[in-house]
Scaffold this motif. Sequence first.
Motif, mmCIF file in Angstrom:
data_model
loop_
_atom_site.group_PDB
_atom_site.id
_atom_site.type_symbol
_atom_site.label_atom_id
_atom_site.label_comp_id
_atom_site.label_asym_id
_atom_site.label_seq_id
_atom_site.Cartn_x
_atom_site.Cartn_y
_atom_site.Cartn_z
ATOM 1 N N LEU A 132 36.007 54.800 45.351
ATOM 2 C CA LEU A 132 36.478 53.514 45.308
ATOM 3 C C LEU A 132 37.698 52.903 45.901
ATOM 4 C CD1 LEU A 132 35.364 52.895 41.484
ATOM 5 C CD2 LEU A 132 34.002 52.630 43.544
ATOM 6 N N VAL A 133 38.466 53.969 46.011
ATOM 7 C CA VAL A 133 40.092 53.620 46.281
ATOM 8 C C VAL A 133 40.395 54.374 47.548
ATOM 9 C CG1 VAL A 133 40.621 53.068 44.077
ATOM 10 C CG2 VAL A 133 41.157 55.309 44.788
ATOM 11 N N GLY A 134 41.295 53.720 48.358
ATOM 12 C CA GLY A 134 42.026 54.461 49.669
ATOM 13 C C GLY A 134 40.714 55.033 50.473
ATOM 14 N N GLY A 135 40.958 56.396 50.775
ATOM 15 C CA GLY A 135 39.753 56.922 51.659
ATOM 16 C C GLY A 135 40.178 57.720 52.621
ATOM 17 N N LEU A 136 39.016 57.724 53.538
ATOM 18 C CA LEU A 136 39.178 58.785 54.791
ATOM 19 C C LEU A 136 39.970 58.084 55.774
ATOM 20 C CD1 LEU A 136 35.980 60.556 54.215
ATOM 21 C CD2 LEU A 136 38.066 61.737 54.266
ATOM 22 N N GLU A 137 40.841 58.879 56.686
ATOM 23 C CA GLU A 137 41.372 58.338 57.841
ATOM 24 C C GLU A 137 41.415 59.390 58.833
ATOM 25 O OE1 GLU A 137 44.770 55.608 55.211
ATOM 26 O OE2 GLU A 137 45.571 57.446 56.210
ATOM 27 N N ILE A 138 41.116 58.886 60.245
ATOM 28 C CA ILE A 138 41.245 60.028 61.196
ATOM 29 C C ILE A 138 42.474 60.028 61.840
ATOM 30 C CG2 ILE A 138 40.481 60.087 63.784
ATOM 31 C CD1 ILE A 138 37.710 58.839 63.086
ATOM 32 N N SER A 139 42.810 61.500 61.892
ATOM 33 C CA SER A 139 44.326 61.709 62.504
ATOM 34 C C SER A 139 44.040 61.969 63.962
ATOM 35 C CB SER A 139 44.751 62.940 61.934
ATOM 36 O OG SER A 139 45.251 62.728 60.503
ATOM 37 N N GLN A 140 43.270 63.007 64.397
ATOM 38 C CA GLN A 140 42.889 63.198 65.842
ATOM 39 C C GLN A 140 41.412 63.739 66.022
ATOM 40 O OE1 GLN A 140 42.719 66.222 67.029
ATOM 41 N NE2 GLN A 140 43.184 67.543 65.389
ATOM 42 N N VAL A 141 40.975 63.512 67.043
ATOM 43 C CA VAL A 141 39.494 63.870 67.453
ATOM 44 C C VAL A 141 39.550 64.893 68.562
ATOM 45 C CG1 VAL A 141 38.670 62.184 66.309
ATOM 46 C CG2 VAL A 141 38.968 61.788 68.709
ATOM 47 N N VAL A 142 40.582 65.457 69.073
ATOM 48 C CA VAL A 142 40.697 66.141 70.429
ATOM 49 C C VAL A 142 41.185 67.204 70.537
ATOM 50 C CG1 VAL A 142 40.815 63.787 71.649
ATOM 51 C CG2 VAL A 142 42.785 64.762 70.858
ATOM 52 N N ASP A 143 41.789 67.776 69.357
ATOM 53 C CA ASP A 143 42.523 69.160 69.487
ATOM 54 C C ASP A 143 41.369 70.145 69.195
ATOM 55 O OD1 ASP A 143 44.830 68.125 70.106
ATOM 56 O OD2 ASP A 143 45.422 67.897 67.974
ATOM 57 N N PRO A 144 41.626 71.451 69.461
ATOM 58 C CA PRO A 144 40.513 72.531 69.242
ATOM 59 C C PRO A 144 39.903 72.553 67.714
ATOM 60 C CG PRO A 144 42.668 73.534 70.219
ATOM 61 C CD PRO A 144 42.829 72.119 69.907
ATOM 62 N N LEU A 145 40.888 71.982 66.854
ATOM 63 C CA LEU A 145 40.032 71.447 65.684
ATOM 64 C C LEU A 145 40.314 70.069 65.312
ATOM 65 C CD1 LEU A 145 41.115 74.583 63.248
ATOM 66 C CD2 LEU A 145 39.002 74.205 64.308
ATOM 67 N N VAL A 146 39.752 69.218 64.708
ATOM 68 C CA VAL A 146 40.028 68.067 64.561
ATOM 69 C C VAL A 146 40.617 67.884 63.122
ATOM 70 C CG1 VAL A 146 38.178 67.205 66.202
ATOM 71 C CG2 VAL A 146 37.518 67.398 63.620
ATOM 72 N N THR A 147 41.284 66.532 62.940
ATOM 73 C CA THR A 147 42.168 66.543 61.640
ATOM 74 C C THR A 147 41.795 65.061 60.987
ATOM 75 O OG1 THR A 147 43.790 68.041 62.713
ATOM 76 C CG2 THR A 147 44.381 66.445 60.773
ATOM 77 N N VAL A 148 41.628 65.173 59.779
ATOM 78 C CA VAL A 148 41.394 63.684 58.980
ATOM 79 C C VAL A 148 42.133 64.045 57.757
ATOM 80 C CG1 VAL A 148 39.037 63.501 59.675
ATOM 81 C CG2 VAL A 148 39.569 64.586 57.340
ATOM 82 N N ARG A 149 42.595 62.785 57.089
ATOM 83 C CA ARG A 149 43.396 62.750 55.829
ATOM 84 C C ARG A 149 42.390 62.025 54.971
ATOM 85 N NH1 ARG A 149 45.479 59.869 60.187
ATOM 86 N NH2 ARG A 149 46.704 58.031 59.790
ATOM 87 N N ASN A 150 42.841 61.931 53.703
ATOM 88 C CA ASN A 150 42.254 61.102 52.610
ATOM 89 C C ASN A 150 43.237 60.364 51.729
ATOM 90 O OD1 ASN A 150 40.775 60.166 50.567
ATOM 91 N ND2 ASN A 150 39.213 61.571 50.752
ATOM 92 N N ALA A 151 43.493 59.206 51.762
ATOM 93 C CA ALA A 151 44.498 58.508 51.379
ATOM 94 C C ALA A 151 44.251 58.169 49.974
ATOM 95 C CB ALA A 151 44.807 57.188 52.097
ATOM 96 N N VAL A 152 45.154 58.770 48.748
ATOM 97 C CA VAL A 152 44.947 58.243 47.414
ATOM 98 C C VAL A 152 45.974 57.345 47.026
ATOM 99 C CG1 VAL A 152 44.662 59.120 45.203
ATOM 100 C CG2 VAL A 152 43.815 60.498 47.012
ATOM 101 N N PRO A 153 45.990 56.173 46.733
ATOM 102 C CA PRO A 153 46.980 55.107 46.336
ATOM 103 C C PRO A 153 47.833 55.784 45.320
ATOM 104 C CG PRO A 153 45.097 54.068 46.830
ATOM 105 C CD PRO A 153 44.590 55.288 46.867
ATOM 106 N N LYS A 154 49.185 55.524 45.573
ATOM 107 C CA LYS A 154 50.019 56.025 44.484
ATOM 108 C C LYS A 154 49.805 55.405 43.091
ATOM 109 C CE LYS A 154 53.825 57.760 47.017
ATOM 110 N NZ LYS A 154 55.428 57.621 47.508
ATOM 111 N N ALA A 155 49.100 54.169 43.092
ATOM 112 C CA ALA A 155 48.763 53.486 41.731
ATOM 113 C C ALA A 155 48.082 54.591 40.955
ATOM 114 C CB ALA A 155 48.043 52.443 41.961
#
Lengths: 324, 324
Positions: free
Chosen positions: A295-318
């Motif tokens: 319901l809150v924040g959520g998935l964000e793409i960091s990079q889609v090109v390196d040998p492994l790909v990277t994402v983050r999941n934002a959880v609001p500080k609230a």
Amino acid sequence: MSRRTISHETGAIYEFTPELEPIATVESGAQLTVETRDSLDGAVQSESDVLESVPAEVNAATGPIAVEGAEPGDVLRVDIDDIRLTEDRGRVISVDGFGLLDGHEGIEAPRSRITPVESESDGDGDGNGNGNGERAERSDATLSIAGIDADVPVEPLIGTIGVATESESHTTLVPHDHGGNLDTTDLCAGNAVYFPVFQAGAMLAMGDCKAAMADGEMCGTGAEIGTAIDVTVTVLSDPETELERPLIETPEAWKPVASADTLEAACEIATRDAIELLAAEHEVDTTDAYLFASLVGGLEISQVVDPLVTVRNAVPKAYLSAPF
Amino acid sequence: MSRRTISHETGAIYEFTPELEPIATVESGAQLTVETRDSLDGAVQSESDVLESVPAEVNAATGPIAVEGAEPGDVLRVDIDDIRLTEDRGRVISVDGFGLLDGHEGIEAPRSRITPVESESDGDGDGNGNGNGERAERSDATLSIAGIDADVPVEPLIGTIGVATESESHTTLVPHDHGGNLDTTDLCAGNAVYFPVFQAGAMLAMGDCKAAMADGEMCGTGAEIGTAIDVTVTVLSDPETELERPLIETPEAWKPVASADTLEAACEIATRDAIELLAAEHEVDTTDAYLFASLVGGLEISQVVDPLVTVRNAVPKAYLSAPF
């Protein structure tokens, strides 16, 4: 307290391994200025300098820096106080065999574009930063690129930052649980990044900065550029929460960062990390934390090109306080 | 000009096909209020109502609405003027066989959680909206979930919105080039979404709204809820730019939206769409547009759970003007 400067000329690595020899040893709480080369080690100085392939050595990471007292199981907090450009131009390139649209019709490689930087207001040029640990103001510098009549705000970020690994070795082109080539726009001034400590001294190294980069880093680079990075490094001993991989703190959110073979797999790991933090804080089971996290924040793409790909999941500080 | 209300009781679809019969016909420029049921058609009213599987019919989309003058090759612009909740509670659920962490240790399915909504200040209750086409203020309503002592801002969005397809048929659980189950947080009040018109009248339908949803929609739902959506529908005839799939306009950016089997494939499509817009605007080749796109805005995750997954690529308006 003046910042200690650590130059890339003193030492840089191209591989994160379990056994790294430090080029400097600092106390927990030390304020440092870490100088970095551009990721291509200066190989592209004009648009006629093109790369036929990704160099064997890329993303030089200045370091390693041993932090006294850091022991396996601890957490190393790195506050990014400021990132200053130390060149008047960056470079963005396509290289055969690399990039999201590699091999697509109409996408030519190799190509190099220079991104001249103008009016860097923040640069006092002494490489010593503001020395007071305050968060940096965003500069009003801009960069441009040939053929496109638009200025892009300079928003510097660190592409590669990490610590000695637990047991495996990863070149500085690879992102993983030790950090490495995370290529994440949140690795910018004003934010902090937390790493698990796998080896005594942690052995921090960083480089591969960009003057600007899109989320995704689609062509495989941002505007690659040399910098002077002001950081404060702090050992968190015996942390309340076990950290398995990088965690970013922004003013608004906590963001577990995960790298894997596919974006789907990285999304799973980052989401698991996020819901475990939520479950611990709110004393609910992981299923309820999973439903809440949807319901809150959520998935964000960091990079889609390196040998492994990277994402983050934002959880609001609230909804999540500091886990350490 | 008063808004015409189109109720889900008049008609709703569970499949987007080439041949849809309209339940209403409106002029280009019409201001409508479209009433929608929650995606589960009211099946979950308490936490004891759990779903053993995803229902065969899910995501009822109110419509289809024929827009006079829309012909294949045109673009249908849908301005989302306001989204008002018409229930005092949503529901977020896990279902066996669905969701990013389906089958993971500690993730239980089925489970249902009710999300009560409090203090919806924007609700005048007449279902007719403000009637003046102004962008809605964000309400100060919040929702909560059992076990977690935190209020979540209500930020309503449309989960499923689309038009008649070109040739294939897709249930309303599927996102594709016609729109459908896009589950994108930007489908909220204040933004516009543009669709290719594949069939005469376009045949717009929408539903599956959420009171709140994380980017990614990891468990497979947001806070599913009934709404009254104020939209303005406009046919753009003979558009300068050919549109192949949905495009979202926010106050800050243009965002091509792409759905595919994998996040990587969706990223490729959304990036291609973005760089084609940039190349046309700046009169550069696609490679230079690709390098430029790697410096600004970038890839965003919409959802990672539907039969196809969805991403978008944000191009800031500073670098791209209206393509139509």
